[in-house]
Design a protein around this motif. Structure first.
Motif, PDB file in Angstrom:
ATOM      1  N   PRO A   1      36.189  34.798 -14.259  1.00 51.55           N
ATOM      2  CA  PRO A   1      35.645  33.862 -15.118  1.00 51.55           C
ATOM      3  C   PRO A   1      34.513  33.142 -14.342  1.00 51.55           C
ATOM      4  O   PRO A   1      33.361  32.752 -15.098  1.00 51.55           O
ATOM      5  CB  PRO A   1      36.610  33.080 -15.835  1.00 51.55           C
ATOM      6  CG  PRO A   1      37.749  32.921 -14.973  1.00 51.55           C
ATOM      7  CD  PRO A   1      37.811  34.430 -14.289  1.00 51.55           C
ATOM      8  N   ASN A   2      34.570  33.236 -12.979  1.00 44.97           N
ATOM      9  CA  ASN A   2      33.516  32.319 -12.367  1.00 44.97           C
ATOM     10  C   ASN A   2      32.041  33.112 -11.905  1.00 44.97           C
ATOM     11  O   ASN A   2      31.299  32.647 -11.455  1.00 44.97           O
ATOM     12  CB  ASN A   2      34.183  31.507 -11.032  1.00 44.97           C
ATOM     13  CG  ASN A   2      35.408  30.489 -11.563  1.00 44.97           C
ATOM     14  OD1 ASN A   2      34.903  29.948 -12.566  1.00 44.97           O
ATOM     15  ND2 ASN A   2      36.376  30.300 -10.763  1.00 44.97           N
ATOM     16  N   VAL A   3      32.466  34.354 -11.999  1.00 48.15           N
ATOM     17  CA  VAL A   3      31.295  35.329 -11.609  1.00 48.15           C
ATOM     18  C   VAL A   3      30.216  35.295 -12.599  1.00 48.15           C
ATOM     19  O   VAL A   3      30.468  35.639 -13.672  1.00 48.15           O
ATOM     20  CB  VAL A   3      31.956  36.759 -11.252  1.00 48.15           C
ATOM     21  CG1 VAL A   3      30.981  37.626 -11.129  1.00 48.15           C
ATOM     22  CG2 VAL A   3      32.871  36.656 -10.156  1.00 48.15           C
ATOM     23  N   GLN A   4      29.060  35.153 -12.228  1.00 48.54           N
ATOM     24  CA  GLN A   4      27.830  35.222 -12.947  1.00 48.54           C
ATOM     25  C   GLN A   4      26.885  36.299 -12.719  1.00 48.54           C
ATOM     26  O   GLN A   4      26.042  36.752 -13.289  1.00 48.54           O
ATOM     27  CB  GLN A   4      27.095  33.891 -12.920  1.00 48.54           C
ATOM     28  CG  GLN A   4      28.017  32.725 -13.440  1.00 48.54           C
ATOM     29  CD  GLN A   4      28.399  32.955 -14.790  1.00 48.54           C
ATOM     30  OE1 GLN A   4      27.656  33.207 -15.717  1.00 48.54           O
ATOM     31  NE2 GLN A   4      29.634  32.501 -15.196  1.00 48.54           N
ATOM     32  N   VAL A   5      27.182  36.735 -11.445  1.00 53.52           N
ATOM     33  CA  VAL A   5      26.183  37.611 -10.845  1.00 53.52           C
ATOM     34  C   VAL A   5      26.665  38.856 -10.094  1.00 53.52           C
ATOM     35  O   VAL A   5      27.979  38.451  -9.213  1.00 53.52           O
ATOM     36  CB  VAL A   5      25.209  37.320 -10.000  1.00 53.52           C
ATOM     37  CG1 VAL A   5      24.336  38.301  -9.207  1.00 53.52           C
ATOM     38  CG2 VAL A   5      24.104  36.231 -10.594  1.00 53.52           C
ATOM     39  N   VAL A   6      26.505  40.147 -10.348  1.00 55.32           N
ATOM     40  CA  VAL A   6      27.247  41.054  -9.550  1.00 55.32           C
ATOM     41  C   VAL A   6      26.057  41.866  -8.766  1.00 55.32           C
ATOM     42  O   VAL A   6      25.132  42.031  -9.057  1.00 55.32           O
ATOM     43  CB  VAL A   6      27.902  41.975 -10.613  1.00 55.32           C
ATOM     44  CG1 VAL A   6      29.042  41.486 -11.372  1.00 55.32           C
ATOM     45  CG2 VAL A   6      27.109  42.705 -11.330  1.00 55.32           C
ATOM     46  N   TYR A   7      26.921  42.427  -7.561  1.00 56.01           N
ATOM     47  CA  TYR A   7      25.902  43.387  -6.800  1.00 56.01           C
ATOM     48  C   TYR A   7      26.278  44.728  -6.861  1.00 56.01           C
ATOM     49  O   TYR A   7      27.399  45.174  -7.017  1.00 56.01           O
ATOM     50  CB  TYR A   7      26.360  42.765  -5.432  1.00 56.01           C
ATOM     51  CG  TYR A   7      26.052  41.344  -5.626  1.00 56.01           C
ATOM     52  CD1 TYR A   7      24.610  40.728  -4.957  1.00 56.01           C
ATOM     53  CD2 TYR A   7      26.991  40.283  -5.746  1.00 56.01           C
ATOM     54  CE1 TYR A   7      24.529  39.469  -4.731  1.00 56.01           C
ATOM     55  CE2 TYR A   7      26.666  38.904  -5.526  1.00 56.01           C
ATOM     56  CZ  TYR A   7      25.225  38.580  -5.219  1.00 56.01           C
ATOM     57  OH  TYR A   7      25.072  37.088  -5.075  1.00 56.01           O
ATOM     58  N   TYR A   8      25.380  45.441  -6.508  1.00 61.01           N
ATOM     59  CA  TYR A   8      25.614  47.030  -6.556  1.00 61.01           C
ATOM     60  C   TYR A   8      24.588  47.698  -5.524  1.00 61.01           C
ATOM     61  O   TYR A   8      23.721  47.088  -4.904  1.00 61.01           O
ATOM     62  CB  TYR A   8      25.218  47.588  -7.909  1.00 61.01           C
ATOM     63  CG  TYR A   8      23.720  47.362  -8.504  1.00 61.01           C
ATOM     64  CD1 TYR A   8      23.103  48.508  -8.327  1.00 61.01           C
ATOM     65  CD2 TYR A   8      23.502  46.136  -9.054  1.00 61.01           C
ATOM     66  CE1 TYR A   8      21.650  48.124  -8.722  1.00 61.01           C
ATOM     67  CE2 TYR A   8      22.239  46.020  -9.606  1.00 61.01           C
ATOM     68  CZ  TYR A   8      21.301  47.264  -9.430  1.00 61.01           C
ATOM     69  OH  TYR A   8      20.114  46.882  -9.762  1.00 61.01           O
TER      70      TYR A   8
ATOM     71  N   LEU B   1      10.021  51.701  -2.620  1.00 64.91           N
ATOM     72  CA  LEU B   1       9.822  51.457  -4.237  1.00 64.91           C
ATOM     73  C   LEU B   1      10.924  50.588  -4.823  1.00 64.91           C
ATOM     74  O   LEU B   1      10.683  49.564  -5.724  1.00 64.91           O
ATOM     75  CB  LEU B   1       9.707  52.769  -4.928  1.00 64.91           C
ATOM     76  CG  LEU B   1       8.280  53.330  -4.492  1.00 64.91           C
ATOM     77  CD1 LEU B   1       8.258  54.722  -5.616  1.00 64.91           C
ATOM     78  CD2 LEU B   1       7.067  52.552  -4.974  1.00 64.91           C
ATOM     79  N   PHE B   2      12.210  50.822  -4.720  1.00 65.58           N
ATOM     80  CA  PHE B   2      13.331  50.227  -5.513  1.00 65.58           C
ATOM     81  C   PHE B   2      14.228  49.717  -4.390  1.00 65.58           C
ATOM     82  O   PHE B   2      14.460  50.391  -3.402  1.00 65.58           O
ATOM     83  CB  PHE B   2      14.074  51.147  -6.645  1.00 65.58           C
ATOM     84  CG  PHE B   2      13.017  51.963  -7.297  1.00 65.58           C
ATOM     85  CD1 PHE B   2      12.590  50.997  -8.521  1.00 65.58           C
ATOM     86  CD2 PHE B   2      12.637  53.057  -7.319  1.00 65.58           C
ATOM     87  CE1 PHE B   2      11.810  51.599  -9.523  1.00 65.58           C
ATOM     88  CE2 PHE B   2      11.782  53.705  -8.076  1.00 65.58           C
ATOM     89  CZ  PHE B   2      11.517  52.838  -9.227  1.00 65.58           C
ATOM     90  N   PRO B   3      14.724  48.330  -4.529  1.00 64.99           N
ATOM     91  CA  PRO B   3      15.868  47.909  -3.464  1.00 64.99           C
ATOM     92  C   PRO B   3      16.941  48.862  -3.458  1.00 64.99           C
ATOM     93  O   PRO B   3      17.621  49.297  -4.867  1.00 64.99           O
ATOM     94  CB  PRO B   3      16.142  46.647  -3.755  1.00 64.99           C
ATOM     95  CG  PRO B   3      15.664  46.588  -5.421  1.00 64.99           C
ATOM     96  CD  PRO B   3      14.593  47.742  -5.607  1.00 64.99           C
ATOM     97  N   GLN B   4      17.552  49.209  -2.282  1.00 64.25           N
ATOM     98  CA  GLN B   4      18.861  49.766  -2.282  1.00 64.25           C
ATOM     99  C   GLN B   4      20.045  48.946  -2.705  1.00 64.25           C
ATOM    100  O   GLN B   4      20.846  49.565  -3.470  1.00 64.25           O
ATOM    101  CB  GLN B   4      19.176  50.328  -0.832  1.00 64.25           C
ATOM    102  CG  GLN B   4      20.249  51.134  -0.752  1.00 64.25           C
ATOM    103  CD  GLN B   4      20.696  51.587   0.769  1.00 64.25           C
ATOM    104  OE1 GLN B   4      19.978  51.300   1.488  1.00 64.25           O
ATOM    105  NE2 GLN B   4      21.817  52.168   1.048  1.00 64.25           N
ATOM    106  N   HIS B   5      20.159  47.812  -2.355  1.00 67.07           N
ATOM    107  CA  HIS B   5      21.153  46.796  -2.420  1.00 67.07           C
ATOM    108  C   HIS B   5      20.738  45.784  -3.410  1.00 67.07           C
ATOM    109  O   HIS B   5      19.349  45.126  -3.115  1.00 67.07           O
ATOM    110  CB  HIS B   5      21.871  46.144  -1.463  1.00 67.07           C
ATOM    111  CG  HIS B   5      22.554  47.129  -0.234  1.00 67.07           C
ATOM    112  ND1 HIS B   5      23.537  47.695  -0.618  1.00 67.07           N
ATOM    113  CD2 HIS B   5      22.215  47.811   0.745  1.00 67.07           C
ATOM    114  CE1 HIS B   5      24.081  48.420   0.310  1.00 67.07           C
ATOM    115  NE2 HIS B   5      23.149  48.539   1.137  1.00 67.07           N
ATOM    116  N   SER B   6      21.288  45.522  -4.606  1.00 70.67           N
ATOM    117  CA  SER B   6      20.531  44.783  -5.644  1.00 70.67           C
ATOM    118  C   SER B   6      21.394  43.773  -6.303  1.00 70.67           C
ATOM    119  O   SER B   6      22.895  44.278  -6.206  1.00 70.67           O
ATOM    120  CB  SER B   6      19.621  45.399  -6.556  1.00 70.67           C
ATOM    121  OG  SER B   6      18.805  44.276  -7.256  1.00 70.67           O
TER     122      SER B   6
END
Length: 319
Positions: A308-315, A283-288
């Motif tokens: 400063p260059n990071v726009q997206v993070v992962y969890y 139902l929901f992604p484990q890694h996103s």
């Protein structure tokens, strides 16, 4: 892993297959070596080998620590494990003592699975683990005991059969948050790159906002899985029992009738578990991933200042 529901379902259907339980220690270590080997597939390791290794690795190893999980806590044990525990709960439900005993077994199994598949980047102390286990078990046992007393007065025998389902839902609503209390007390780690099997990434901070969202998704997953697994078999068995009574077939009074009845219900539970569990987990992604603009302001400012260059993070949501 892709965020497409169809691909997640296909992935978990393979990973949750009990067939991986029969792999030897040598095969487990071979799978780990292939997963951690850069540049595969190549001349020696085919695409099929890599797919086999990644599926076996995901079914038996912890994605954060890279260690082999205990057999009962492995992904590949979830279908037979849930089938056995659910069959016990739906078979032994007639007295408060049976209800309490079965809920104790169920919550012990769930607590062990929660702990085994926890987010290793947010470790729990022994005291926190014990608190979560005792609280969830106490809640499920208490709800089960009270509902069994109410169901005993009901004229419809199906009411008693549904007591374990309600108790399981209540237990999960306590078990998951307490066993993963660090997720909403301190937040879940966010990283600068995907948490891939065998890979690495840099932790940028912890998000309580994501922690609360992930816990809600895990609870929703557990309850969604429990609905068809613990509700559909009692409904089917209740219908068959009434049909047998109308035809004056006393299946429970035959020497072989009760065992066959229990075996049929357990088989029905197993089929439901096999079909439903991959759907619920997918139902929901484990890694996103998430844009840093959607994070809470303090964490957003922290990441902007340090990276400063990071726009997206992962969890990692966890399971």
């Amino acid at each position: 892993m892709s965020s497409s529901f169809g691909e997640r379902y296909s992935y978990f259907k393979q990973v949750l297959s009990p067939i991986w339980l029969f792999k030897s220690e040598k095969e487990l270590q071979l799978a780990k070596e292939i997963v951690n080997t850069p540049g595969v597939p190549n001349e020696r390791v085919s695409v099929a080998d890599v797919k086999w290794a990644r599926t076996l690795y995901a079914s038996a190893f912890h994605p954060d620590t890279g260690q082999v999980n205990p057999l009962i806590g492995r992904m590949s044990f979830q279908i037979p494990g849930n089938t056995i525990v659910t069959a016990l709960m739906l078979t032994f439900y007639r007295s408060p003592l049976q209800q309490v005993s079965m809920q104790f077994i169920n919550q012990s199994f769930m607590a062990f699975c929660n702990y085994t598949n926890r987010n290793a980047q947010a470790p729990l102390s022994n005291q926190q683990v014990l608190l979560g286990y005792l609280s969830a078990t106490g809640t499920a046992v208490g709800v089960s005991f009270q509902l069994s007393r109410v169901a005993a007065k009901a004229t419809n025998p199906l009411m008693a059969k549904l007591v374990p389902f309600v108790a399981v839902c209540a237990g999960n609503m306590v078990n998951v948050p307490l066993m993963r209390q660090q997720d909403f007390l301190e937040g879940i780690p966010v990283n600068d790159s995907p948490l891939e099997q065998g890979g690495g990434s840099n932790r940028l901070g912890q998000s309580r906002q994501l922690g609360v969202m992930c816990l809600a998704q895990v609870v929703a997953t557990r309850i969604s899985a429990a609905i068809p697994i613990m509700v559909l078999p009692p409904l089917v068995m209740n219908y068959l029992n009434k049909s047998a009574e109308r035809r004056n077939i006393q299946v429970h009074k035959k020497s072989f009738g009760r065992p066959l009845w229990v075996l049929f219900e357990a088989s029905l539970i197993g089929v439901c578990t096999y079909m439903v569990l991959p759907l619920a987990v997918a139902l929901f992604p484990q890694h996103s991933s998430i844009s840093i603009d959607k994070l809470e302001r303090p964490l957003h400012r922290q990441i902007k200042e340090t990276h400063p260059n990071v726009q997206v993070v992962y969890y990692n949501k966890g399971l």
